[in-house]
Write an enzyme that holds these catalytic residues in place. Structure first.
Site, PDB file in Angstrom:
ATOM      1  N   TYR A   1     -22.238 -13.232  25.001  1.00  0.00           N
ATOM      2  CA  TYR A   1     -21.403 -12.680  24.159  1.00  0.00           C
ATOM      3  C   TYR A   1     -21.925 -12.519  22.861  1.00  0.00           C
ATOM      4  O   TYR A   1     -20.844 -12.694  21.610  1.00  0.00           O
ATOM      5  CB  TYR A   1     -20.233 -11.945  24.994  1.00  0.00           C
ATOM      6  CG  TYR A   1     -19.863 -12.237  25.924  1.00  0.00           C
ATOM      7  CD1 TYR A   1     -19.135 -10.742  26.502  1.00  0.00           C
ATOM      8  CD2 TYR A   1     -19.315 -13.247  26.455  1.00  0.00           C
ATOM      9  CE1 TYR A   1     -19.243 -10.519  27.462  1.00  0.00           C
ATOM     10  CE2 TYR A   1     -18.805 -12.989  28.223  1.00  0.00           C
ATOM     11  CZ  TYR A   1     -18.991 -11.928  28.830  1.00  0.00           C
ATOM     12  OH  TYR A   1     -17.691 -11.904  29.874  1.00  0.00           O
TER      13      TYR A   1
ATOM     14  N   CYS B   1       0.546  -1.181  -0.298  1.00  0.00           N
ATOM     15  CA  CYS B   1       0.058  -0.226   0.083  1.00  0.00           C
ATOM     16  C   CYS B   1       1.432   0.896   0.191  1.00  0.00           C
ATOM     17  O   CYS B   1       2.159   1.447   0.712  1.00  0.00           O
ATOM     18  CB  CYS B   1      -1.109   0.022   1.716  1.00  0.00           C
ATOM     19  SG  CYS B   1      -2.368   1.606   1.464  1.00  0.00           S
TER      20      CYS B   1
ATOM     21  N   CYS C   1      -3.106   0.152   9.253  1.00  0.00           N
ATOM     22  CA  CYS C   1      -2.277  -1.270   8.841  1.00  0.00           C
ATOM     23  C   CYS C   1      -1.407  -1.316   9.978  1.00  0.00           C
ATOM     24  O   CYS C   1      -0.401   0.028   9.797  1.00  0.00           O
ATOM     25  CB  CYS C   1      -1.951  -2.008   7.516  1.00  0.00           C
ATOM     26  SG  CYS C   1      -3.609  -1.931   6.595  1.00  0.00           S
TER      27      CYS C   1
ATOM     28  N   CYS D   1      -8.180   1.926  -0.523  1.00  0.00           N
ATOM     29  CA  CYS D   1      -7.694   0.483   0.838  1.00  0.00           C
ATOM     30  C   CYS D   1      -7.156  -0.588   0.516  1.00  0.00           C
ATOM     31  O   CYS D   1      -8.279  -1.398  -0.373  1.00  0.00           O
ATOM     32  CB  CYS D   1      -8.994   1.512   1.240  1.00  0.00           C
ATOM     33  SG  CYS D   1      -8.076   0.474   3.129  1.00  0.00           S
TER      34      CYS D   1
ATOM     35  N   CYS E   1     -10.558 -11.495  21.596  1.00  0.00           N
ATOM     36  CA  CYS E   1      -9.885 -11.300  20.345  1.00  0.00           C
ATOM     37  C   CYS E   1      -8.954 -10.511  20.786  1.00  0.00           C
ATOM     38  O   CYS E   1      -8.053  -9.925  20.450  1.00  0.00           O
ATOM     39  CB  CYS E   1     -10.565 -10.098  19.850  1.00  0.00           C
ATOM     40  SG  CYS E   1     -11.765  -9.053  21.242  1.00  0.00           S
TER      41      CYS E   1
ATOM     42  N   ASP F   1     -17.647 -15.052  23.986  1.00  0.00           N
ATOM     43  CA  ASP F   1     -16.514 -14.229  22.629  1.00  0.00           C
ATOM     44  C   ASP F   1     -16.254 -13.123  23.097  1.00  0.00           C
ATOM     45  O   ASP F   1     -17.560 -12.191  22.592  1.00  0.00           O
ATOM     46  CB  ASP F   1     -18.062 -14.562  21.239  1.00  0.00           C
ATOM     47  CG  ASP F   1     -16.554 -13.160  20.169  1.00  0.00           C
ATOM     48  OD1 ASP F   1     -15.249 -13.100  20.116  1.00  0.00           O
ATOM     49  OD2 ASP F   1     -17.638 -13.515  18.851  1.00  0.00           O
TER      50      ASP F   1
ATOM     51  N   GLN G   1     -19.423  -9.021  11.374  1.00  0.00           N
ATOM     52  CA  GLN G   1     -17.917  -9.147  11.275  1.00  0.00           C
ATOM     53  C   GLN G   1     -18.039  -8.841  10.054  1.00  0.00           C
ATOM     54  O   GLN G   1     -18.301  -8.910   9.111  1.00  0.00           O
ATOM     55  CB  GLN G   1     -17.599 -11.466  11.604  1.00  0.00           C
ATOM     56  CG  GLN G   1     -18.100 -11.428  12.656  1.00  0.00           C
ATOM     57  CD  GLN G   1     -16.884 -10.926  13.572  1.00  0.00           C
ATOM     58  OE1 GLN G   1     -15.816 -10.423  12.932  1.00  0.00           O
ATOM     59  NE2 GLN G   1     -16.908 -11.855  14.906  1.00  0.00           N
TER      60      GLN G   1
END
Ligand code: SAH
Length: 506
Positions: A367, A114, A123, A214, A463, A436, A338
């Site tokens: 969750y 990129c 990123c 992007c 996560c 989750d 998601q």
């Protein structure tokens, strides 16, 4: 030769709003105030250039360096590299340094694909080969399990092959093509030379930089943003200005269904009226036939939060649809879905495998959000109970269950740590509990209830490897064996690590 001598700026040494955050502490400007006494005892000095060996990568993507035995975080540097760095900020235990010159270059270093990687900061790992990103993510899970969870990880390697007792941490499941994976873009708008621009905030500022592409977004999203700029500029739309609170267009949010191809465009405006709105809608419809929904969200508050409270549909459907596996989901302007649908299917597939369902089981999905995992599991379970704290998400979950004709699911809004004990009092006895949680992990009361209920299996989708490790320790002490962990790369080229873990009652 030049490969070995890239300078710090070329590598994005200002990367990371993170650096700004850490810098907030106080050594700014250096000279004005006398350095505190403790600083004099450190083995490095502010402004000093030192050689550092990069031994790891931080959870924010900076290289973790050692110089004279002291830890320095160096944005842009990679594990295995040796670098000349300039000490920029110091705390008692660690500091931050700017990359001046690479003295030894990692074989895993690649040129970022990129062109705006350094400016953007969305990123953090594009300068690391994708294979190495996957290894680094697995290692972060292993390190957290060992250091925070004090759990034994099976010695092995990045292939996840166990050679002794302990938790098997599998290789990170990556994407065959780790680009163009996001289904949602949220683009801030500004003005330049009388026209609209849209892209991202330059790191550490609120200056909007125009962006044409992007590389982690679905191509359709780039196309929509480009057309919005053209049509909006033609119709004389003004962009919102944070400093004055004037102007109309704040953000454009685009969502695309990967499987269905359906697109939703949401204009977030500072004010209830959009001038020439009919021309606007006609322009979008003509330029972008895949658009199925054009929405308008009103946000007049001076805030960083993208959406305001009121959303209207200007044209078309209120929702677009997409699938995860065989389950269909309605996605509205505000509903959470998601962002990487390809890997979501991989993640939920792993959760389903770990749940070990035969068709009769009672499952709790704590969750649960809009019920994505619940509905995925309901395909193979007797009954699934989903709980989630956000009311609107539960209302979406119920709609999604109806959309798929699934009647073996029950959703309830509330804190999982309160609702699960209530279900228990009503006689619900889950065979499997799936959690989750958000980054902060599970509430201790929820973990205590899981230990009381003693389901056969617990599947933990996480996560944050740090809170995963913390919570696994509690469950392990309470009589659960941590069997295996599979990291899944949901966000290629960023530092985020998602993993699924199977725990089995001892
Ligand atoms: N499983 C879903 C969402 C996971 S994100 C999916 O895969 O899409 C974590 C969710 O936990 C969020 O939707 C958040 O609103 C919810 N949450 C946060 N604290 C909670 C609590 N105490 N009880 C129940 N849900 C909670």
């Amino acid at each position: 030769m030049s490969e070995k001598k890239r300078t710090g700026s070329a590598l994005g040494n200002d990367r990371g709003r993170s650096q700004g955050r850490h810098a907030g502490g106080g050594n700014k400007g250096g000279g004005a105030k006398a350095a505190p006494a403790w600083m004099a005892d450190l083995p490095v000095r502010l402004g000093q250039q030192v050689e550092a060996d990069i031994v790891g990568i931080s959870h924010e993507g900076e290289g973790v360096g050692r110089a004279n035995g002291f830890t320095l975080f160096v944005a842009g540097a990679l594990p295995g590299e040796r670098a000349l760095v300039e000490v920029a900020h110091l705390k008692k235990q660690y500091g931050h340094a700017r990359l001046v010159e690479l003295l030894e270059v990692s074989p895993d270093r690649v040129r970022p694909d990129c062109g705006i990687y350094e400016q953007c900061g969305g990123c953090q790992l594009q300068h690391l080969s994708y294979e190495a990103q996957l290894r680094v993510k697995r290692q972060q899970v292993v390190d957290n399990l060992e250091r925070i969870g004090k759990l034994a990880v099976a010695a092995g390697n990045n292939e996840g092959t166990a050679s002794q007792e302990g938790i098997v941490v599998h290789p990170t499941v990556g994407m065959a093509d780790p680009w163009r994976y996001r289904n949602k873009a949220q683009v801030p708008f500004g003005e330049e030379r009388g026209g609209l621009i849209g892209g991202f905030y330059a790191q550490g500022s609120h200056d909007i930089i125009d962006m044409e592409a992007c590389l982690i977004q679905h191509e359709a999203n780039d196309e929509v943003v480009a057309r919005v700029k053209e049509i909006g500029s033609r119709l004389g739309f003004r962009a919102y200005r944070e400093e004055t609170g004037t102007g109309l267009l704040r953000h454009v949010v685009v969502k695309v269904g990967f499987r269905t191809g359906e697109i939703m465009v949401v204009l977030v405006t500072n004010g209830a009226e959009i001038p020439r709105v009919d021309e606007w809608v006609a322009g979008i419809r003509e330029a972008l036939p895949a658009v199925k929904s054009i929405c308008h969200n009103i946000n007049v508050k001076q805030t960083n939060v993208i959406f305001g409270d009121e959303t209207r549909t200007l044209w078309g459907s209120d929702v677009i649809y997409d699938y995860i596996g065989d389950v269909k989901f309605a996605i509205s302007a505000r509903s959470f879905f998601q962002v990487n649908p390809v890997q979501t299917e991989v993640l939920y597939g792993k959760a389903l495998e770990y749940a070990g369902l035969t068709g009769d089981e009672v499952v709790v999905d704590a969750y649960c959000g809009i019920g994505t995992i619940s509905l995925f599991l309901a395909q193979r379970a007797g009954k699934v109970y989903g709980v989630e704290i956000v009311e609107e998400a539960i209302s979406d979950a119920r709609k999604n269950a109806a959309l798929n004709g699934m009647s073996n699911v029950h959703f309830e809004a509330g804190p999982a740590e309160v609702v699960l004990p209530a279900w228990t009092r009503q006689g619900v006895r889950p065979d499997v509990i799936v959690v989750d949680p958000p980054r902060k992990g599970c509430d201790p009361a929820l973990l205590a209830t899981i230990l009381e209920l003693r389901p056969r299996r617990v599947v933990y989708v996480s996560c944050s490897a740090a809170t995963l490790a913390r919570d696994l320790r509690v469950l392990a002490d309470g009589g659960y064996g941590v069997a295996e962990v599979t990291p899944v790369d949901m966000f290629p080229h960023t530092v985020h690590v998602e993993s699924v873990c199977l725990l089995v009652r001892d």
